[in-house]
Design an enzyme around this catalytic site. Structure first.
Site, PDB file in Angstrom:
ATOM      1  CE  LYS A  47      -5.913  -8.774   6.473  1.00  0.00           C
ATOM      2  NZ  LYS A  47      -6.005  -8.620   7.923  1.00  0.00           N
ATOM      3  CD  GLU A  73      -6.496  -0.423   6.369  1.00  0.00           C
ATOM      4  OE1 GLU A  73      -5.572  -0.710   5.586  1.00  0.00           O
ATOM      5  OE2 GLU A  73      -6.528  -0.832   7.532  1.00  0.00           O
ATOM      6  CG  HIS A  79      14.555  18.658  -7.377  1.00  0.00           C
ATOM      7  ND1 HIS A  79      15.318  19.526  -8.127  1.00  0.00           N
ATOM      8  CD2 HIS A  79      14.541  19.151  -6.113  1.00  0.00           C
ATOM      9  CE1 HIS A  79      15.770  20.489  -7.336  1.00  0.00           C
ATOM     10  NE2 HIS A  79      15.304  20.287  -6.108  1.00  0.00           N
TER      11      HIS A  79
HETATM   12  O1  PA5 Z   1      -5.371  -1.080   9.992  1.00  0.00           O
HETATM   13  C1  PA5 Z   1      -5.739  -2.224   9.824  1.00  0.00           C
HETATM   14  O2  PA5 Z   1      -6.696  -2.690  10.437  1.00  0.00           O
HETATM   15  C2  PA5 Z   1      -5.020  -3.136   8.870  1.00  0.00           C
HETATM   16  O3  PA5 Z   1      -4.119  -2.439   8.076  1.00  0.00           O
HETATM   17  C3  PA5 Z   1      -4.280  -4.214   9.659  1.00  0.00           C
HETATM   18  O4  PA5 Z   1      -3.385  -3.597  10.531  1.00  0.00           O
HETATM   19  C4  PA5 Z   1      -3.529  -5.163   8.741  1.00  0.00           C
HETATM   20  O5  PA5 Z   1      -4.442  -5.772   7.846  1.00  0.00           O
HETATM   21  C5  PA5 Z   1      -2.801  -6.231   9.541  1.00  0.00           C
HETATM   22  O6  PA5 Z   1      -3.701  -6.924  10.317  1.00  0.00           O
HETATM   23  P1  PA5 Z   1      -3.231  -7.786  11.549  1.00  0.00           P
HETATM   24  O7  PA5 Z   1      -2.632  -6.881  12.543  1.00  0.00           O
HETATM   25  O8  PA5 Z   1      -4.482  -8.425  12.037  1.00  0.00           O
HETATM   26  O9  PA5 Z   1      -2.232  -8.785  11.051  1.00  0.00           O
END
Ligand code: PA5
Length: 533
Positions: A456, A321, A350
């Site tokens: 999203k 990410e 394995h």
């Molecule tokens: O690392 C990130 O920014 C994302 O993975 C968020 O943690 C994830 O989309 C969840 O977002 P939020 O904490 O706003 O619900």
């Protein structure tokens, strides 16, 4: 690649006895003079990181500071208000956990909370899940469960697991933005479970979220037991040492001071502006050398410790990410990234290790070794005279590593003295910094996630279209073909497949009241759809 000589091993070994950590990068095929060639870039990355820690706007797309390093060293926060916020939140986490454990904060109809259900996703779930898996024991203060998806079947499975403990369950809803649909859905699902048990959800709920967010306002309006802040200067995937991770950990009874101290110590070790003496820069340079700085190889994470199995998944999010970006900081299209996958050794031997050894050479491995294979207070069992299971674990790691090297495969080996709260904090901090440094070396913003945001929005659009399709079928008074429905909802030809998928989804759920009249030819695209009476 040939097995490195002992001199080469030694030259590439980072070891810090105080941290209880070694990093061996001798099994990376370093291009000649790589360290010298990268020195200038490495120094620029160190300066960038120093500026980031001093409070620069290091996430330019979102105009934000990047402050996860301050969470374990609040005195480094650039603004007194940030320091105060970190310290007071930590105090609030401790006080809340103590009050819950002591029964001063108690459920509506039971003397004490015994279970915690964490509702969150992505960066708001993976860190807490990792800490629970890594450090949890049957003697923990509370049992921890997770909702990390909007899968109703998964939700039911977790609720079934909680079972009779629901009235003694504290729900911690975690969302930095406070508007993530999966998390909102999980919260509403568990709220429904409390209500059908005749219990007030709010009296069993706490929230960790941005001040003023949708979730924050909801929690305040409903009268949740507590609200803990998240700040825009802490990213989701680097939030484990904020209330996001510390609150569930403290409730579980994990050593949050150990986690913070480990991360703090690793931060100090990875601030050293000398590549060979800095384990995070060593990792970043190894990734660069192995992948051409362009993600041309995947990173396979192989921790030889069951408790670290989730670390592979945690790193997958942190790395992919952060680094998986279409544009660089200059706005050029670069399609950067570093694919990460893995599970645990020796189990994976394995499974896919066969391909690693004999198949396509498109990866490098990060082995994670823990010297202490069993806690000293546990009984030692010999599986052969003088030989334990742990000896085999060690043997498999070293043997697999050797076999991969013999096949010309590259690897990095991290060796920890032991696995505890401090070493978990260290690992988290080590990779956070390695990702930040690597992002600077390849010129991308590690701290935004435009692809996640786009996903999203796309999901919202599908749910909105579903509502229209549903209303159209319900109002028709006769069966409709796909083309009729696409026309009626104004979806456009390129959305025909989506409308068909929506119709199949609706027909699979009797509560939606939509049925499929299959076409005699069996052609799904010619089926007709009708309101089910
Ligand atoms: O690392 C990130 O920014 C994302 O993975 C968020 O943690 C994830 O989309 C969840 O977002 P939020 O904490 O706003 O619900």
């Amino acid at each position: 690649m040939p097995t490195p000589s002992f001199a080469a091993f030694r030259a590439h070994l980072f070891h810090d006895a105080a941290l209880g950590l070694s990093v061996d990068v001798s099994r990376i095929a370093w291009p000649a003079d790589f360290f010298a060639a990268m020195e200038e870039q490495a120094q620029a990355a160190f300066r960038h990181m120093a500026a980031l820690e001093a409070g620069s706007v290091a996430n330019p797309d979102e105009g934000r500071q990047v402050g996860h390093y301050w969470l374990r060293a609040p005195e480094l926060a650039p603004a007194p208000a940030q320091r105060a916020a970190i310290e007071s939140t930590l105090a609030q986490v401790r006080a809340f956990a103590h009050a819950v454990h002591a029964g001063r904060i108690r459920p509506q109809r039971a003397p004490k909370f015994t279970d915690v259900l964490v509702v969150g996703i992505g960066g708001s779930a993976l860190g807490p899940q990792l800490a629970t898996a890594c450090l949890g024991t049957p003697a923990d203060r509370m049992r921890v469960h997770f909702f990390d998806n909007t899968d109703p079947d998964g939700i039911d499975q977790v609720l079934d697991g909680i079972g009779d403990a629901l009235p003694r369950t504290l729900v911690v809803v975690v969302s930095k933005s406070g508007g993530t649909q999966e998390t909102r859905n999980g919260m509403l699902e568990v709220r429904a479970a409390f209500e059908s048990a005749g219990l007030s959800f709010a009296r069993h709920a706490a929230a960790v979220t941005g001040v003023g967010s949708q979730l924050d306002r909801y929690a305040q309006g409903e009268g949740f037991l507590a609200r803990f802040p998240m700040w825009d200067w802490v990213g989701g995937r680097t939030s484990e040492l904020s209330a996001v991770g510390l609150l569930p950990a403290a409730l579980q009874g994990l050593d949050i001071d150990g986690m913070l101290a480990g991360a703090r110590a690793m931060d100090a070790a990875t601030r050293v502006p000398a590549a060979r003496q800095n384990p995070a820069m060593l990792l970043a340079l190894a990734w660069h050398a192995a992948t051409g700085g362009a993600g041309r190889r995947d990173m396979v994470v192989l921790p030889y410790r069951d408790r670290l199995q989730l670390f592979s998944k945690y790193l997958q999010q942190l790395v992919m990410e952060s680094l998986g970006k279409r544009h660089d900081l200059q706005g050029r299209e670069v399609f950067q990234g570093l694919a990460v996958y893995g599970n645990k050794g020796s189990t994976d031997q394995h499974a896919y290790v066969q391909q690693l050894r004999d198949g396509i050479d498109n990866f490098f491995v990060t082995f994670i070794e823990v010297l202490e294979t069993r806690a000293p207070e546990r009984t030692v069992v010999e599986v052969e005279p003088g030989v334990t299971s742990g000896d085999y674990l060690f043997g498999f790691l070293r043997g697999t590593r050797r076999a991969l090297t013999d096949s010309g495969r590259q690897s990095i080996t991290l060796t920890l003295d032991r696995l505890d709260a401090a070493s978990l904090g260290m690992l988290i901090a080590l990779f956070e910094r390695a990702v930040g440094l690597y992002a600077h070396l390849v010129g991308v913003n590690a701290y935004h996630q435009p692809g996640v945001e786009a996903g999203k929005k796309a999901a919202q659009a599908v749910v909105a279209l579903q509502q229209i399709v549903h209303a159209t079928v319900q109002a028709a008074g006769r069966s409709l073909g796909l083309a009729d429905i696409v026309r009626a909802v104004g979806a456009g030809d390129d959305n025909q497949e989506t409308v068909l998928a929506i119709l199949r989804h609706l027909a699979a759920h009797p509560d939606k009241g939509v049925a499929c009249e299959p076409h005699v030819s069996g052609d799904l695209c010619e089926a007709r759809w009708v309101a089910r009476r």
